[in-house]
Design an enzyme around this catalytic site. Structure first.
Site, PDB file in Angstrom:
ATOM      1  N   CYS A   2      -5.782  12.648   3.466  1.00 11.15           N
ATOM      2  CA  CYS A   2      -5.737  13.952   2.806  1.00 11.15           C
ATOM      3  C   CYS A   2      -4.308  14.485   2.726  1.00 11.15           C
ATOM      4  O   CYS A   2      -3.489  14.205   3.604  1.00 11.15           O
ATOM      5  CB  CYS A   2      -6.564  14.941   3.599  1.00 11.15           C
ATOM      6  SG  CYS A   2      -8.223  14.384   3.936  1.00 11.15           S
ATOM      7  N   ARG A  27      -1.183   8.645  -1.160  1.00  9.76           N
ATOM      8  CA  ARG A  27      -1.810   8.590   0.155  1.00  9.76           C
ATOM      9  C   ARG A  27      -3.291   8.228   0.057  1.00  9.76           C
ATOM     10  O   ARG A  27      -3.892   7.867   1.061  1.00  9.76           O
ATOM     11  CB  ARG A  27      -1.655   9.928   0.859  1.00  9.76           C
ATOM     12  CG  ARG A  27      -0.210  10.287   1.171  1.00  9.76           C
ATOM     13  CD  ARG A  27      -0.102  11.693   1.673  1.00  9.76           C
ATOM     14  NE  ARG A  27      -0.741  11.861   2.954  1.00  9.76           N
ATOM     15  CZ  ARG A  27      -0.106  11.844   4.115  1.00  9.76           C
ATOM     16  NH1 ARG A  27       1.186  11.679   4.139  1.00  9.76           N
ATOM     17  NH2 ARG A  27      -0.749  12.005   5.244  1.00  9.76           N
ATOM     18  N   TRP A  76      -9.687  13.038   1.323  1.00  8.34           N
ATOM     19  CA  TRP A  76     -10.240  11.700   1.548  1.00  8.34           C
ATOM     20  C   TRP A  76     -11.425  11.922   2.467  1.00  8.34           C
ATOM     21  O   TRP A  76     -11.259  12.341   3.620  1.00  8.34           O
ATOM     22  CB  TRP A  76      -9.178  10.825   2.204  1.00  8.34           C
ATOM     23  CG  TRP A  76      -9.503   9.371   2.295  1.00  8.34           C
ATOM     24  CD1 TRP A  76      -9.289   8.417   1.348  1.00  8.34           C
ATOM     25  CD2 TRP A  76     -10.061   8.674   3.414  1.00  8.34           C
ATOM     26  NE1 TRP A  76      -9.687   7.187   1.799  1.00  8.34           N
ATOM     27  CE2 TRP A  76     -10.164   7.318   3.069  1.00  8.34           C
ATOM     28  CE3 TRP A  76     -10.493   9.064   4.678  1.00  8.34           C
ATOM     29  CZ2 TRP A  76     -10.676   6.349   3.939  1.00  8.34           C
ATOM     30  CZ3 TRP A  76     -11.001   8.110   5.544  1.00  8.34           C
ATOM     31  CH2 TRP A  76     -11.092   6.759   5.163  1.00  8.34           C
ATOM     32  N   ASN A 102      -6.408  19.121   7.004  1.00  8.47           N
ATOM     33  CA  ASN A 102      -6.460  17.679   7.311  1.00  8.47           C
ATOM     34  C   ASN A 102      -6.853  17.548   8.778  1.00  8.47           C
ATOM     35  O   ASN A 102      -6.428  18.348   9.601  1.00  8.47           O
ATOM     36  CB  ASN A 102      -5.086  17.035   7.149  1.00  8.47           C
ATOM     37  CG  ASN A 102      -4.649  16.981   5.702  1.00  8.47           C
ATOM     38  OD1 ASN A 102      -5.432  17.265   4.803  1.00  8.47           O
ATOM     39  ND2 ASN A 102      -3.398  16.606   5.483  1.00  8.47           N
ATOM     40  N   GLY A 103      -7.591  16.498   9.095  1.00  2.00           N
ATOM     41  CA  GLY A 103      -7.983  16.304  10.492  1.00  2.00           C
ATOM     42  C   GLY A 103      -9.475  16.500  10.658  1.00  2.00           C
ATOM     43  O   GLY A 103     -10.219  16.593   9.672  1.00  2.00           O
ATOM     44  N   GLU A 485      -1.957 -11.703   6.878  1.00  2.00           N
ATOM     45  CA  GLU A 485      -1.373 -10.654   6.039  1.00  2.00           C
ATOM     46  C   GLU A 485      -1.613 -10.952   4.545  1.00  2.00           C
ATOM     47  O   GLU A 485      -1.938 -10.047   3.772  1.00  2.00           O
ATOM     48  CB  GLU A 485       0.131 -10.525   6.350  1.00  2.00           C
ATOM     49  CG  GLU A 485       0.914  -9.567   5.502  1.00  2.00           C
ATOM     50  CD  GLU A 485       0.452  -8.106   5.589  1.00  2.00           C
ATOM     51  OE1 GLU A 485      -0.414  -7.782   6.425  1.00  2.00           O
ATOM     52  OE2 GLU A 485       0.936  -7.306   4.773  1.00  2.00           O
ATOM     53  N   LYS A 489      -3.688  -8.514   2.031  1.00  2.00           N
ATOM     54  CA  LYS A 489      -3.149  -8.001   0.764  1.00  2.00           C
ATOM     55  C   LYS A 489      -4.146  -8.246  -0.353  1.00  2.00           C
ATOM     56  O   LYS A 489      -4.405  -7.372  -1.163  1.00  2.00           O
ATOM     57  CB  LYS A 489      -1.807  -8.680   0.403  1.00  2.00           C
ATOM     58  CG  LYS A 489      -0.605  -8.318   1.223  1.00  2.00           C
ATOM     59  CD  LYS A 489      -0.088  -6.916   1.053  1.00  2.00           C
ATOM     60  CE  LYS A 489      -0.779  -5.960   1.968  1.00  2.00           C
ATOM     61  NZ  LYS A 489      -0.185  -5.583   3.202  1.00  2.00           N
ATOM     62  N   GLU A 492      -7.296  -5.963  -0.016  1.00  2.00           N
ATOM     63  CA  GLU A 492      -7.040  -4.542  -0.243  1.00  2.00           C
ATOM     64  C   GLU A 492      -6.982  -4.166  -1.713  1.00  2.00           C
ATOM     65  O   GLU A 492      -7.505  -3.136  -2.094  1.00  2.00           O
ATOM     66  CB  GLU A 492      -5.662  -4.167   0.338  1.00  2.00           C
ATOM     67  CG  GLU A 492      -5.627  -3.925   1.799  1.00  2.00           C
ATOM     68  CD  GLU A 492      -4.264  -3.383   2.217  1.00  2.00           C
ATOM     69  OE1 GLU A 492      -3.279  -4.140   2.132  1.00  2.00           O
ATOM     70  OE2 GLU A 492      -4.190  -2.224   2.625  1.00  2.00           O
ATOM     71  N   HIS A 508     -13.513 -26.325  12.805  1.00  2.00           N
ATOM     72  CA  HIS A 508     -14.477 -25.755  13.752  1.00  2.00           C
ATOM     73  C   HIS A 508     -15.450 -24.798  13.066  1.00  2.00           C
ATOM     74  O   HIS A 508     -16.122 -24.025  13.735  1.00  2.00           O
ATOM     75  CB  HIS A 508     -13.729 -25.040  14.891  1.00  2.00           C
ATOM     76  CG  HIS A 508     -12.841 -25.961  15.664  1.00  2.00           C
ATOM     77  ND1 HIS A 508     -13.324 -26.981  16.462  1.00  2.00           N
ATOM     78  CD2 HIS A 508     -11.485 -26.061  15.717  1.00  2.00           C
ATOM     79  CE1 HIS A 508     -12.308 -27.642  16.986  1.00  2.00           C
ATOM     80  NE2 HIS A 508     -11.181 -27.110  16.548  1.00  2.00           N
ATOM     81  N   LYS A 607      -3.029   5.681   2.420  1.00  2.00           N
ATOM     82  CA  LYS A 607      -1.756   5.128   2.879  1.00  2.00           C
ATOM     83  C   LYS A 607      -1.574   5.329   4.370  1.00  2.00           C
ATOM     84  O   LYS A 607      -1.131   4.441   5.081  1.00  2.00           O
ATOM     85  CB  LYS A 607      -0.614   5.798   2.105  1.00  2.00           C
ATOM     86  CG  LYS A 607       0.779   5.285   2.465  1.00  2.00           C
ATOM     87  CD  LYS A 607       0.949   3.829   2.097  1.00  2.00           C
ATOM     88  CE  LYS A 607       2.256   3.225   2.550  1.00  2.00           C
ATOM     89  NZ  LYS A 607       2.181   1.745   2.599  1.00  2.00           N
TER      90      LYS A 607
END
Ligand code: AGP
Length: 612
Positions: A2, A27, A76, A102-103, A485, A489, A492, A508, A607
């Protein structure tokens, strides 16, 4: 996550706060809203589900929106669906008080029941609406907005970065923080409040980073900062040292692509001034530990989330190899709840691009509460981790806007390499090896440029993955975290399911997944385990897996095995991940772009993850 923007001054607030929201779009959010107090001293609130462009459509163009004070928010969703009803600003039952927050208010259910008993009603599913009405309840007793906000916040358990306005107080914004970042921007006869300097940098570079449990009262003529205990705070004004151009895409189609292409510079910035040729070592002034203290370090724990956690795994590999100090890597979200053991002479390193990730902050505080020496590797100057750790190293990647982290990652692993050499030169590493590292790291920016020149070829390769529904990424040693990584990527931004594996683990279990439809991206460079990984890849090839291999320049063998080969320059083992990850970043970028997705703001992601 947010975003918050607030303005008080002489200009028209609405355009300024909406513009500020646009700067926070990166964000991640799913609804947006704005509240202003207009010239007639009426509170006006506009909200919309979706992007800011939807909000702009519902804001009228008449005089009712003219006013010098406003607050705005991108949400968000945490409590309740991402719809207009749940979006911020929330107003109290009197319709006079508006709040952006926010929070998370953890005790909101108890507070809601209390307020319902007092006759308040609620229209949304949010914790924030409870807070709006709690302030309203306090206002009926104190008749002073500052006191009412403070009294309400004293009752709150949880985290907040918030801003409040009221039509009864048309010349004030009250803002406060606990756990969620908030900055005060100081302009000329105007003041801003924001969750992130990006929202206000175009107007002022003078900022105050509010501390936890601080509250600020803004008027057109000044500001007063106090603690929630009503003690005056003399806060220091900081200068933001980066420029608005970092917030612009320039000629690039996406921020992510721009940030990938910035890596020759950002990696250079991460090591500049930190190489100590005379003693063939490195120096990291901010760590806050003397060399004799560092010599006593017997163990290191590195904590982070997501990409920063991958950087930590690379750090473990390099530090253990160069400095022979055992390193444990932990997910921040697990560390805090695991009753971690932190032996004597252990240092804890927290890694975070934003410096605000809630899980990482909680883990950092847990380690500090146990008396551990904690230092941070962060990118954002003035962030909570930068302020609350005993020492730290900035990764100097510059502002990173794309949700998918790229240049921050290569800067983090650059810093970890410098740390490995610093520790290694006190123990296990010879001056010759120290000097080799220094010489090699100086060549890295040019080598990155060489890889970036393959951009068009990589886009062609990406075409072969666009219709895939799954992908595997393989690496060994220091390249196993690079494989993780690369897979992250791709997941996402292209929404293709992808997994990273240590290549030898294939037999395995995951080998069962291989058929002619499975792209397998592998890192097989010229190093001591080259032969081993080639054997692992032969097993994939034998089952018709579609190999895309990141290989060292001049390697002819891989050509025979792979559908595609991306050649990268050689370097020493400790620096290889900085190079090997770049083709994987480009590959993910092009797959997502070819699929037509919003690369910079992938669905459901933010973000900076400021909730647990
Ligand atoms: C990476 O591409 C991510 N978007 C995410 O995993 C990120 O690295 C993670 O949330 C940690 O963020 P931080 O580095 O700001 O703490």
């Amino acid at each position: 996550m947010c975003g918050i923007v607030g303005y008080i001054g002489k200009k028209n607030a609405i355009s300024l706060v909406v513009e500020g929201l646009k700067r926070l779009e990166y964000r991640g959010y799913d609804s947006a809203g704005v509240a202003i107090i207009n010239k007639s001293k009426d509170l006006k609130v506009y909200k919309a589900e979706g992007k800011i462009i939807e909000l702009e459509k519902v804001i009228p163009t008449n005089d009712e929106i003219i006013g010098n004070i406003g607050i705005a928010h991108t949400r968000w969703a945490t409590h309740g669906q991402p719809n207009k009803k749940n979006s911020h600003p929330h107003i109290d039952n009197s319709g006079k008080i508006a709040i952006v927050h926010n929070g998370i208010i953890e005790n909101y259910r108890v507070l809601k029941t209390f307020l319902e008993e007092k006759g308040f009603s609620f229209y949304s599913e949010t914790d924030t609406e409870v807070l709006a009405n709690l302030i309203s309840f306090m206002e009926s007793e104190y008749h002073n907005l500052e006191v009412s906000v403070r009294e309400a916040l004293i009752k709150v358990e949880g985290t907040f970065g918030l801003a409040v306005i009221s039509s009864d107080y048309p010349g004030q914004i009250i803002a406060a923080r606990r756990g969620s970042p908030l900055i005060l921007g100081i302009g000329k006869e105007e003041y801003f409040i924001a969750s992130d300097v990006s929202a206000t940098i175009i107007h002022t570079k003078d900022v105050i980073y509010l501390q936890d449990n601080e509250m600020v009262v803004l008027t057109q003529t000044g500001y007063t900062i106090k603690t929630l205990k009503n003690e005056i705070v003399e806060a220091k004004i900081d200068k933001v040292d980066w420029d608005i151009s970092q917030m612009e895409k320039g000629d690039y189609k996406h921020f992510m692509l721009k940030e990938i292409f910035e890596q020759p510079t950002s990696v250079g910035n991460a090591f500049r001034g930190r190489l100590y040729d005379n003693l063939s070592t490195t120096r990291l002034g901010g760590i806050g530990m003397s060399l004799s203290e560092l010599r006593k370090v017997k163990k290191i724990q590195i904590i982070g989330c997501g990409t920063s956690w991958h950087a930590a795994l690379i750090g473990k590999n390099i530090i253990e190899q160069i400095a022979r100090i055992p390193v444990e890597v932990e997910y921040a979200s697990e560390y805090r709840y695991r009753n971690p053991i932190i032996p004597e002479d252990t240092i804890v390193i927290v890694i975070s691009q934003s410096g605000e990730t809630a899980d990482t902050l909680a883990a950092m505080r847990e380690a500090q509460a146990r008396g551990a020496k904690v230092f941070g590797i962060t990118n954002v100057v003035g962030s909570t981790i930068a302020r609350e750790t005993d020492g730290g190293v900035y990764s100097h990647a510059g502002s990173e806007i794309g949700v998918a982290s790229t240049k921050a990652f290569t800067s983090q692993i650059t810093v970890l390499g410098l740390l490995a050499v610093l520790l290694g030169r006190m123990t296990n590493m010879s001056p010759i090896d120290g000097m080799e590292f220094i010489k090699e790291i100086r060549k890295i920016p040019k080598k990155i440029e060489k890889i970036l020149a393959l951009n068009d070829d990589i886009r062609e390769i990406a075409k072969s993955m666009v219709n895939s529904t799954n992908a595997l990424y393989l690496g060994r040693g220091v390249h196993y975290p690079v494989a993780l990584e690369g897979a992250l990527k791709l997941k996402e931004i292209s929404y293709i399911h992808a997994e990273g594996y240590p290549a030898a683990e294939m037999k395995h279990g995951p080998l069962a997944l291989i058929d002619e439809n499975m792209p397998v991206v592998a890192i097989a460079l010229n190093d001591s385990i080259y032969d081993k990984i080639i054997s692992n890849l032969q097993e994939v090839k034998a089952r018709d897996g579609q190999l895309i291999i990141i290989a060292s320049e001049g390697d002819k063998l891989v050509k025979k095995m792979a559908k595609h080969v991306i050649y990268i320059p050689d370097t020493i083992y400790a620096l290889q991940p900085i190079l090997s990850v770049i083709p994987l970043q480009l590959l993910a970028y092009h797959v997502a772009d070819l699929k037509g997705f919003n690369v910079d703001q992938p669905r459901n992601l933010a973000k900076s993850v400021t909730v647990e």
